[in-house]
Design an enzyme around this catalytic site. Structure first.
Site, mmCIF file in Angstrom:
data_model
loop_
_atom_site.group_PDB
_atom_site.id
_atom_site.type_symbol
_atom_site.label_atom_id
_atom_site.label_comp_id
_atom_site.label_asym_id
_atom_site.label_seq_id
_atom_site.Cartn_x
_atom_site.Cartn_y
_atom_site.Cartn_z
ATOM 1 N N LYS A 70 15.513 -27.887 -2.404
ATOM 2 C CA LYS A 70 15.779 -28.588 -4.334
ATOM 3 C C LYS A 70 16.078 -29.528 -4.280
ATOM 4 O O LYS A 70 17.180 -29.100 -3.668
ATOM 5 C CB LYS A 70 15.652 -27.547 -4.613
ATOM 6 N N THR A 121 8.337 -27.872 -17.884
ATOM 7 C CA THR A 121 8.227 -28.266 -18.982
ATOM 8 C C THR A 121 7.052 -28.353 -19.786
ATOM 9 O O THR A 121 7.138 -27.967 -21.174
ATOM 10 C CB THR A 121 9.052 -30.145 -18.921
ATOM 11 N N CYS A 134 21.050 -28.304 -8.929
ATOM 12 C CA CYS A 134 21.326 -27.861 -10.297
ATOM 13 C C CYS A 134 22.402 -28.875 -11.034
ATOM 14 O O CYS A 134 23.793 -28.475 -10.289
ATOM 15 C CB CYS A 134 21.606 -26.507 -10.445
ATOM 16 N N LEU A 157 22.431 -22.068 -15.256
ATOM 17 C CA LEU A 157 22.063 -20.753 -14.655
ATOM 18 C C LEU A 157 22.047 -19.244 -15.066
ATOM 19 O O LEU A 157 22.393 -18.253 -13.904
ATOM 20 C CB LEU A 157 22.941 -20.653 -13.315
ATOM 21 N N GLY A 177 7.719 -33.020 -14.899
ATOM 22 C CA GLY A 177 6.446 -34.430 -15.460
ATOM 23 C C GLY A 177 5.145 -34.100 -15.419
ATOM 24 O O GLY A 177 4.031 -34.581 -16.219
#
Ligand code: SIN
Length: 326
Positions: free
Chosen positions: A181, A283, A144, A87, A261
Site C-alpha cells: 500500500k 470513508t 500510514c 494505528l 473517495g
C-alpha cells in the site's frame, strides 16, 4: 437498455462476470472494504453479510497492542475527512486469536493489512501470519501518514519500501499474495511501485490518505491531537485515479487495489478504467454503512450497460482509448 437490477442483495440477474484476482487469490466481486474504516468488519456485518462483498481488508495491525494518537482524531473537511488515528489496534496475537476466526466464520474473504515501525516488525508480523489459514492476501501498509516520525513512512523512500516488501516476501514464502500500500505523497509513485514489485509484491494498493491539516479557528491551533492527519473521501479521488493510471501504464500486469473517495459505482468504474483490478471503499461507509453493496450493484449495472461481459475486460480500458486516439 436500463439497469435490470435495482435492489442490493437481490438475485443476480446480470450476466457480467464480476470476479477478479490478485495473483493466486480469487474474489467474486471487485469491491472490498478499505483498511481502517471497518476494523475487522463487525460493525458492517450488522448491515450486510460480509461474504457478499469482494473482501474485508482489515485495519492495519501491528505487533503489539496500540492506543493510537491523542484526540481529537477526526475532522470533517469539504468533500473529505481527516483522520489521525495512529494505528490503534489489539496487536497481532489477539487479532489472530479473535478476529480471523470470526471472519472465517462469516465466510468473508480476508486481506490482512499489516504495519510496522521497523523493517523487522513487518517480517515478524509475516512470520506470525504465515501459518494462519483462511487469509487470501496480505496488504503491507508502508504508507500510514500518522506516525510520529515522517521518516517512518517507508513508502516515501524507494529503498526502505523495497526492503520491507523483500523481508515480508522472504518470510511469508511464495504462496500468499502481497499487496503493497503506497502513499500519494511522493514525487514519482511509479518508481516506488516498480521497486516494491521487484522486491516481490504481487499487487499495489493505491492510494493511502494524503497528508493534511486543519486549524481550529477558536483555539487557533491545529485541530487534530496529532496535528497532521490523512485526508480521505471524494476530495482525493482524482489523485487516486491519476496514481492508478500512471502505475497501470508503467506496470500493466500488476493488479492494483484502487481506493480514495470511492462513493458510487461510477467512482469504482472510473478507477477500474484507470487500471484497478478491484476497489476499496472506506470513508463512504461512515456516511452510509450500506455503501459497499450499493456500489457493487451500481458497478455491475454500469458494466452491463457498457457491454462488458466480464469486469476484467474493463481494467485499464482508458489506456486503450488513448491508443486509438493517439
Ligand atoms: C491510522 O490508523 O492512523 C490510519 C492508517 C493509515 O492511513 O495507514
Amino acid at each position: 437498455m436500463g439497469p435490470r437490477r435495482q435492489e442490493p442483495h437481490g438475485d443476480t440477474v446480470t450476466s457480467v462476470d464480476f470476479s477478479t484476482t490478485f495473483s493466486n487469490a480469487w474474489f467474486p466481486t471487485p469491491v472490498f472494504t478499505a483498511s481502517g474504516c471497518a476494523s475487522s468488519g463487525k460493525e458492517l456485518a450488522q448491515f450486510f453479510p460480509l461474504k457478499d462483498i469482494g473482501a474485508v481488508v482489515t485495519k492495519s495491525i501491528m505487533n503489539k497492542a496500540r492506543l493510537g494518537r491523542a484526540t481529537p482524531r477526526m475532522a470533517e473537511t469539504p468533500s473529505g475527512m481527516l483522520n489521525s488515528i495512529g494505528l490503534q489496534g489489539p496487536g497481532i496475537d489477539t487479532f489472530i486469536e479473535k478476529d480471523i476466526p470470526w471472519l472465517v466464520e462469516q465466510k468473508a474473504r480476508i486481506i490482512v493489512s499489516i504495519a510496522g515501525e521497523t523493517i523487522e516488525e513487518y517480517s515478524t508480523l509475516a512470520r506470525k501470519l504465515r501459518s494462519v489459514s483462511g487469509i487470501s492476501a496480505i496488504e503491507v501498509n508502508i504508507s500510514c501518514p500518522n506516525v510520529e516520525n515522517r521518516g517512518l513512512v517507508f513508502a516515501c523512500d524507494p529503498e526502505t519500501s523495497r526492503k520491507v516488501i523483500d523481508g515480508v516476501r522472504r518470510t511469508i514464502g511464495g504462496e500468499l499474495p502481497i499487496i503493497a500500500k503506497l502513499s500519494p505523497d511522493v514525487t514519482d509513485i511509479v518508481s516506488i511501485a516498480r521497486g516494491v514489485v521487484d522486491a516481490g509484491a504481487d499487487g499495489i494498493a493505491l492510494i493511502n490518505t494524503v497528508l493534511g491539516m486543519v486549524i481550529n479557528l477558536s483555539t487557533m491551533r491545529p485541530h487534530l491531537g496529532g496535528k497532521t492527519g490523512g485526508l480521505s473521501g471524494p476530495a482525493i479521488r482524482p489523485i487516486a485515479v491519476r496514481a492508478i493510471y500512471q502505475v497501470h501504464a508503467a506496470i500493466p500486469n500488476i493488479p492494483i487495489l484502487g481506493m480514495g473517495g470511492v462513493a458510487s459505482g461510477r467512482d469504482a468504474f472510473e478507477m477500474i478504467l484507470a487500471g484497478a483490478s478491484a476497489v476499496s471503499v472506506g470513508t463512504a461507509s461512515f456516511g452510509n454503512p450500506m455503501a459497499i453493496p450499493y456500489i457493487q450493484d451500481e458497478l455491475k449495472t454500469l458494466l452491463e450497460e457498457k457491454g462488458f461481459k466480464q469486469m476484467k475486460d474493463a481494467i485499464g480500458y482508458a489506456h486503450r482509448i488513448d491508443e486509438v486516439h493517439e
